[in-house]
Motif scaffolding. Structure first.
Motif, PDB file in Angstrom:
ATOM      1  N   LEU A 171       0.868  -1.167   0.000  1.00  0.00           N
ATOM      2  CA  LEU A 171       0.000   0.000   0.000  1.00  0.00           C
ATOM      3  C   LEU A 171       0.907   1.220   0.000  1.00  0.00           C
ATOM      4  N   ILE A 172       0.845   1.993  -1.059  1.00  0.00           N
ATOM      5  CA  ILE A 172       1.722   3.154  -1.118  1.00  0.00           C
ATOM      6  C   ILE A 172       0.915   4.415  -1.360  1.00  0.00           C
ATOM      7  N   GLY A 173       1.589   5.529  -1.216  1.00  0.00           N
ATOM      8  CA  GLY A 173       0.930   6.802  -1.457  1.00  0.00           C
ATOM      9  C   GLY A 173       1.684   7.890  -0.734  1.00  0.00           C
ATOM     10  N   PRO A 174       1.505   9.141  -1.144  1.00  0.00           N
ATOM     11  CA  PRO A 174       2.219  10.225  -0.488  1.00  0.00           C
ATOM     12  C   PRO A 174       1.817  10.322   0.981  1.00  0.00           C
ATOM     13  N   ASN A 175       2.591  11.090   1.731  1.00  0.00           N
ATOM     14  CA  ASN A 175       2.297  11.253   3.152  1.00  0.00           C
ATOM     15  C   ASN A 175       0.900  11.793   3.360  1.00  0.00           C
ATOM     16  N   GLY A 176       0.218  11.244   4.321  1.00  0.00           N
ATOM     17  CA  GLY A 176      -1.126  11.745   4.611  1.00  0.00           C
ATOM     18  C   GLY A 176      -2.180  11.183   3.701  1.00  0.00           C
ATOM     19  N   ALA A 177      -1.819  10.161   2.919  1.00  0.00           N
ATOM     20  CA  ALA A 177      -2.788   9.614   1.974  1.00  0.00           C
ATOM     21  C   ALA A 177      -3.838   8.773   2.676  1.00  0.00           C
ATOM     22  N   PHE A 207       0.406  -7.698   3.873  1.00  0.00           N
ATOM     23  CA  PHE A 207      -0.067  -6.418   3.363  1.00  0.00           C
ATOM     24  C   PHE A 207       0.833  -5.378   3.986  1.00  0.00           C
ATOM     25  N   LEU A 208       1.585  -4.661   3.162  1.00  0.00           N
ATOM     26  CA  LEU A 208       2.500  -3.726   3.781  1.00  0.00           C
ATOM     27  C   LEU A 208       2.389  -2.299   3.271  1.00  0.00           C
ATOM     28  N   ILE A 209       2.610  -1.381   4.199  1.00  0.00           N
ATOM     29  CA  ILE A 209       2.723   0.035   3.846  1.00  0.00           C
ATOM     30  C   ILE A 209       4.209   0.313   3.704  1.00  0.00           C
ATOM     31  N   GLU A 210       4.575   0.903   2.604  1.00  0.00           N
ATOM     32  CA  GLU A 210       5.990   1.183   2.428  1.00  0.00           C
ATOM     33  C   GLU A 210       6.232   2.471   1.688  1.00  0.00           C
ATOM     34  N   HIS A 211       7.349   3.110   2.032  1.00  0.00           N
ATOM     35  CA  HIS A 211       7.806   4.284   1.296  1.00  0.00           C
ATOM     36  C   HIS A 211       9.012   3.953   0.455  1.00  0.00           C
ATOM     37  N   VAL A 212       9.743   2.898   0.872  1.00  0.00           N
ATOM     38  CA  VAL A 212      10.984   2.560   0.163  1.00  0.00           C
ATOM     39  C   VAL A 212      10.616   1.866  -1.143  1.00  0.00           C
ATOM     40  N   MET A 213      10.673   2.592  -2.240  1.00  0.00           N
ATOM     41  CA  MET A 213      10.159   2.097  -3.528  1.00  0.00           C
ATOM     42  C   MET A 213      10.894   0.865  -4.008  1.00  0.00           C
ATOM     43  N   LYS A 214      12.184   0.811  -3.712  1.00  0.00           N
ATOM     44  CA  LYS A 214      12.945  -0.343  -4.174  1.00  0.00           C
ATOM     45  C   LYS A 214      12.335  -1.620  -3.600  1.00  0.00           C
ATOM     46  N   ILE A 226      -1.197  -1.204  -4.320  1.00  0.00           N
ATOM     47  CA  ILE A 226      -2.381  -0.339  -4.259  1.00  0.00           C
ATOM     48  C   ILE A 226      -1.911   1.057  -3.918  1.00  0.00           C
ATOM     49  N   VAL A 227      -2.393   2.043  -4.649  1.00  0.00           N
ATOM     50  CA  VAL A 227      -1.937   3.412  -4.441  1.00  0.00           C
ATOM     51  C   VAL A 227      -3.069   4.264  -3.878  1.00  0.00           C
ATOM     52  N   LEU A 228      -2.756   4.948  -2.808  1.00  0.00           N
ATOM     53  CA  LEU A 228      -3.731   5.804  -2.140  1.00  0.00           C
ATOM     54  C   LEU A 228      -3.301   7.261  -2.267  1.00  0.00           C
ATOM     55  N   HIS A 229      -4.266   8.153  -2.458  1.00  0.00           N
ATOM     56  CA  HIS A 229      -3.921   9.569  -2.515  1.00  0.00           C
ATOM     57  C   HIS A 229      -5.111  10.371  -2.005  1.00  0.00           C
ATOM     58  N   HIS A 230      -4.867  11.203  -1.006  1.00  0.00           N
ATOM     59  CA  HIS A 230      -5.944  11.979  -0.385  1.00  0.00           C
ATOM     60  C   HIS A 230      -7.095  11.072   0.043  1.00  0.00           C
ATOM     61  N   GLY A 231      -6.753   9.907   0.540  1.00  0.00           N
ATOM     62  CA  GLY A 231      -7.779   9.027   1.074  1.00  0.00           C
ATOM     63  C   GLY A 231      -8.508   8.184   0.045  1.00  0.00           C
ATOM     64  N   GLU A 232      -8.157   8.312  -1.228  1.00  0.00           N
ATOM     65  CA  GLU A 232      -8.856   7.515  -2.244  1.00  0.00           C
ATOM     66  C   GLU A 232      -7.874   6.619  -2.970  1.00  0.00           C
ATOM     67  N   ALA A 281       0.600  12.165  -8.670  1.00  0.00           N
ATOM     68  CA  ALA A 281       0.357  12.270  -7.229  1.00  0.00           C
ATOM     69  C   ALA A 281       1.654  12.461  -6.468  1.00  0.00           C
ATOM     70  N   TYR A 282       2.672  11.706  -6.859  1.00  0.00           N
ATOM     71  CA  TYR A 282       3.941  11.807  -6.146  1.00  0.00           C
ATOM     72  C   TYR A 282       4.686  13.070  -6.497  1.00  0.00           C
ATOM     73  N   LEU A 283       4.798  13.368  -7.782  1.00  0.00           N
ATOM     74  CA  LEU A 283       5.547  14.561  -8.168  1.00  0.00           C
ATOM     75  C   LEU A 283       4.823  15.806  -7.693  1.00  0.00           C
ATOM     76  N   GLY A 284       3.528  15.807  -7.877  1.00  0.00           N
ATOM     77  CA  GLY A 284       2.746  16.977  -7.508  1.00  0.00           C
ATOM     78  C   GLY A 284       2.862  17.297  -6.021  1.00  0.00           C
ATOM     79  N   GLU A 285       3.056  16.279  -5.220  1.00  0.00           N
ATOM     80  CA  GLU A 285       3.109  16.488  -3.773  1.00  0.00           C
ATOM     81  C   GLU A 285       4.513  16.764  -3.297  1.00  0.00           C
ATOM     82  N   LYS A 286       5.480  16.690  -4.195  1.00  0.00           N
ATOM     83  CA  LYS A 286       6.892  16.897  -3.816  1.00  0.00           C
ATOM     84  C   LYS A 286       7.277  16.010  -2.640  1.00  0.00           C
ATOM     85  N   VAL A 287       6.934  14.742  -2.772  1.00  0.00           N
ATOM     86  CA  VAL A 287       7.296  13.825  -1.691  1.00  0.00           C
ATOM     87  C   VAL A 287       8.683  13.299  -1.926  1.00  0.00           C
ATOM     88  N   GLU A 288       9.529  13.318  -0.935  1.00  0.00           N
ATOM     89  CA  GLU A 288      10.842  12.709  -1.125  1.00  0.00           C
ATOM     90  C   GLU A 288      10.706  11.221  -0.991  1.00  0.00           C
TER      91      GLU A 288
END
Lengths: 246, 292, 315
Positions: free
Chosen positions: A34-40, A193-200, A210-216, A235-242
């Motif tokens: 489960l991925i997505g920008p912060n606060g997704a 089922f994992l939440i991860e930020h490390v894309m590799k 599964i990608v989540l953004h703004h709760g959807e 979603a990722y670029l627009g949010e300037k997420v590192e």
């Protein structure tokens, strides 16, 4: 075979919508990220599944059994184990005792103290804490504390394991070990089922993403499909997420 | 409908609410600025009451005049208490803070018992029995003066918090002490003085208490519970909430006192019952935590 | 957390048991009375500790103590129930009260829980004062001396109950209950997610604690022959219940015991020296413990004093 079905799940906090009409399925034996920008809303989804929050609307079915309205300890006993993003081991218990606690109360039917102790010792070996069982969490490294979290979740012999950002803060070696562990767990029959930020990591081990953004939910598919999905990229670029790539 | 009784109840309720508000001001200040529930606040009030009593008995100083003196005495008592017992535990878990301030409370209660025995003292002035007779209500003169002084204290506090430099520093610190520190506010000194001011307020309200109630070692404990009730009613850490809560408590006690058989005895229990009812229904108090 | 018995422990315990049995024969009446009072306090201290193990810090044990005391005293007054049965009734009624209180306060944390328990005890005090026809009101209730003044019998009774409490605490510590209680105390939300039902264990702790505190109250009413609301529902009792375990060392078996002995000794000295305010030591000790020795005496021993006895290894 569907293990977990989430249907039109929504949750609001005051005026804030954390999760909106999210639906997905997880099949037995899969590793799903489960991925997505912060606060997704990713951790919110975990909290909803594990019973910490009650959804405002929508359904959660585990093996066709309704989980909505069940309290966290009941969800746990139904076979869902989870780790926490901010590690919270019990500070005044040793590693062994921390993991035993799960085993003693999360398993149905209840097992004896002796059996819990034996299983815990095996689990600690499995995750790499074999020689640190008598230590207290505050004296251990970040990676070891994550191991405690995982071992605790595994102690209930879960059908479904929810891992919340277990890879963050790990060195490349540790990340490699963690990936190996996750694969081994799947081989042993646990659905993950994992939440991860490390894309590799996400790209490397997920069957599906599964990608989540703004709760959807904005995208779902294999890692390649998702990586090339323009909505996801925006979603990722627009949010300037590192992206925390180590 | 017995209008005179009704209006008398309202009058009494408002008058006593003034006193309760004065007592709660200091507690609110400490909670708002440093996030600590000071269980010993009631004992500071008690000490203020005793100081007024002794100033009156030994030196003949009128209680209304000695308010400032009692306030000052408690201000200077509060400073070392803060420095040596509160400051070390500012970052401790709330339970530790609870136990520490509870310990100070017990210590002060028993110290008072040792020094002054458990007898109830009264401050009886030449005007103690006088009252104003309006249309349908009697208003005790002492109560009226107490109420007015409470109003003055509240207004002074609000002015202090909004106009005085130190007061604004306190408000800043209560909202965000890292930001305050970054802009040059000496957070530690602000905490110290906030505690001192709160103690001073306790002392001043203690002077008022001595004119309306008996002065005895446990009077602080009784008032503490009322103050907690007010906090829970009105929202923790903000002054308008404290005023609101004081009114609710004062009026409820007053009406129970009038309309319930043997009400004056039962009225004492109102604060406890309110505390239990509210917390059981809403575990974080009526308005949650709002700090000001 | 293990139930293994070493022979050393068995021998020590047996010696202690024999000593305790013959104790009344070797001390005078005043000391026997002090011992009974101390045992009573130990029961209350240990009971408080049981509750505290789940993170519920009660400052209102006096409420349960008073319920026990008055149940025994009033039952005796009305129907001449044998004192020990009255004490049992007191224990049971206190447990019932705790059942409701426990459920109602489940969602309360820390300070709110503490304040509610204080309010609870004070509310009971007011109710008692305002219903003199049922409860005797401010005048209190008298009972004849327990066992016709036979202090030895009182001693044995309280000794049995104390042994029972200690046994219960030991049972808790050596069973999975210990894991549940500790987990709930350290992090209730995580404990919940790990399969522990917080409600069940928090209420259970409350019930166990209330049973023994209520029994203590019932015992006290007969032993003291006279009770009034101000005393048995009073803050002093609630504070005593918590200072002793905190001083000695929380969440242990020995902590409440040691803390009680020391505090009772200090209190007794103060009581004969000053006519009022001898609980001043309680306040001072609380402040000192929080500031300098949060783990109590046992913690101090473990960390500072015991290591001094260890011989340094020669390399």
């Amino acid at each position: 075979m569907t293990l977990l079905r989430v249907k039109d799940l929504s949750k609001h906090f005051g005026g804030l919508t954390a999760v909106q009409n999210v639906s997905f399925e997880i099949h037995r034996g899969e590793i799903v990220s489960l991925i997505g920008p912060n606060g997704a809303g990713k951790t919110t989804i975990f909290n909803l599944i594990s019973g910490v929050y009650t959804p405002d609307s929508g359904g959660i079915l585990l093996d066709n059994e309704d989980l909505v309205g069940r309290r966290p300890f009941e969800v746990c006993q139904k076979g869902i184990g989870r780790t926490f993003q901010i590690m919270q081991p019990f500070p005044h218990m040793t590693v062994l005792e921390n993991v035993m606690t799960s085993g003693l109360f999360g398993r149905v039917p209840k097992i004896s103290m002796r059996q819990a102790e034996e299983e815990t010792k095996e689990l600690c070996q499995l995750v790499g804490l074999g020689d640190k069982q008598k230590a207290f969490p505050k004296n251990l490294t970040v990676a070891d504390q994550k191991r405690i979290e995982i071992a605790r979740a595994l102690a209930i012999k879960p059908k479904l394991l929810l891992l919340d950002e277990v890879m963050s803060g790990l060195t490349p070696t540790e990340t490699g070990e963690a990936i190996k562990l996750v694969r081994r767990l799947r081989e042993n029959g646990t659905t993950i089922f994992l939440i991860e930020h490390v894309m590799k990591v996400v790209m490397g081990i997920s069957d599906r993403v599964i990608v989540l953004h703004h709760g959807e939910k904005i995208a779902e598919g294999t890692s390649t499909e998702v990586a090339n999905d323009p909505k996801v990229i925006k979603a990722y670029l627009g949010e300037k997420v590192e992206e925390s790539e180590k | 409908m017995d209008w005179p009784s009704f209006f008398q109840s309202i009058a009494n309720g408002i008058l006593i609410a003034g006193l309760y508000a004065a007592v709660t001001l200091g507690l609110t200040l400490v909670l708002g600025v440093m996030g600590i529930v000071n269980f010993a606040h009631g004992e500071m009030v008690m000490l203020g009451a005793y100081s007024t009593f002794w100033l009156f008995s030994l030196l003949g100083i009128d209680p209304m005049l000695s308010i400032a003196m009692s306030g000052l005495i408690l201000f200077f008592i509060g400073l070392p208490i803060y420095r040596f017992t509160i400051r070390p535990i500012l970052k401790d878990p709330p339970l530790n803070q609870l136990l520490l301030t509870l310990g100070i409370s017990i210590f002060l209660q028993n110290m008072a018992m040792m020094l002054w025995k458990t007898d109830s003292r009264s401050v009886i002035t030449s005007y103690s029995g006088m009252s104003l007779h309006l249309e349908m209500v009697h208003i005790g003169l002492t109560r009226l003066i107490t109420f007015m002084i409470s109003v003055v204290l509240t207004v002074l506090l609000v002015f202090f918090l909004y106009k005085a430099r130190l007061g604004r520093a306190m408000r800043a610190v209560s909202e965000n002490n890292t930001a305050s520190w970054l802009i040059g506010i000496n957070v530690q000194k602000t905490y110290l003085l906030a505690f001192g001011v709160a103690s001073g307020l306790a002392g001043a309200s203690g002077a008022l208490v001595s004119t309306i109630m008996y002065t005895f070692p446990m009077v602080g404990f009784k008032l503490s519970l009322k103050a907690f009730c007010i906090l829970i009613l009105g929202g923790l850490g903000n002054i308008s909430g404290a005023l609101f809560g004081s009114l609710i408590l004062g009026l409820t006690e007053s009406f129970v006192g009038t309309y319930v058989p043997e009400g004056s005895g039962w009225a004492e229990g109102i604060s406890f019952i309110l505390i239990m009812i509210i917390l059981i229904i809403k575990p974080t108090g009526l308005a949650g935590t709002r700090r000001e | 957390m293990n139930r293994s018995f070493s022979w050393k422990t068995v021998i020590l315990l047996s010696a202690l048991a024999i000593f305790m049995i013959f104790y009344p024969k070797i001390v005078d009446s005043y000391f026997l009375h002090l011992t009974v009072a101390t045992f009573l306090a130990m029961i209350m201290a240990s009971s408080w500790d049981i509750l505290a193990r789940t993170g519920q810090v009660s400052v209102g044990q006096a409420g349960l103590f008073g319920v026990g005391a008055y149940t025994a005293a009033l039952l005796y007054q009305r129907v001449h129930i044998p004192p020990v049965l009255g004490m049992l009734a007191g224990a049971i009624l206190a447990t019932v009260v705790a059942f409701f209180l426990g459920y109602l306060t489940l969602r309360l944390r820390g300070i709110y829980f503490a304040i509610t328990t204080i309010a609870f005890a004070e509310a009971l005090s007011v109710i008692w004062l305002m219903t003199p026809r049922i409860t005797g009101g401010a005048m209190g209730v008298s009972t004849p001396p327990l066992f016709n003044g036979n202090r030895e019998q009182a001693y044995y009774l309280i000794l049995i109950i104390l042994a029972l409490v200690i046994f219960v605490v030991w049972l808790i510590e050596s069973s999975r209950l210990n894991f549940a209680f500790t987990a709930i105390r350290e992090n209730e939300e995580v404990a919940n997610v790990m399969g522990i039902n917080p409600t069940r264990y928090k209420v259970l702790a409350f019930l166990i604690s209330a049973f023994f505190t209520g029994f203590a109250g019932g015992f006290y009413s007969h032993y003291n022959t006279y009770i009034i609301p101000y005393e048995v529902f009073g803050l002093g009792i609630s504070i005593a219940c918590l200072v002793m375990p905190i001083f000695g060392g929380l969440y242990t078996i020995a902590g409440p015991i040691i803390g009680t002995i020391l505090i009772k000794a200090i209190e007794e000295y103060l009581r004969v020296t000053f006519s009022y305010g001898h609980q001043i030591a309680y306040g001072l000790i609380l402040v000192v413990v929080v500031l300098f020795m949060p783990e109590g005496l046992l913690g101090l021993w473990k960390r500072k004093i015991f290591p001094l006895f260890k011989q340094p290894h020669r390399v």
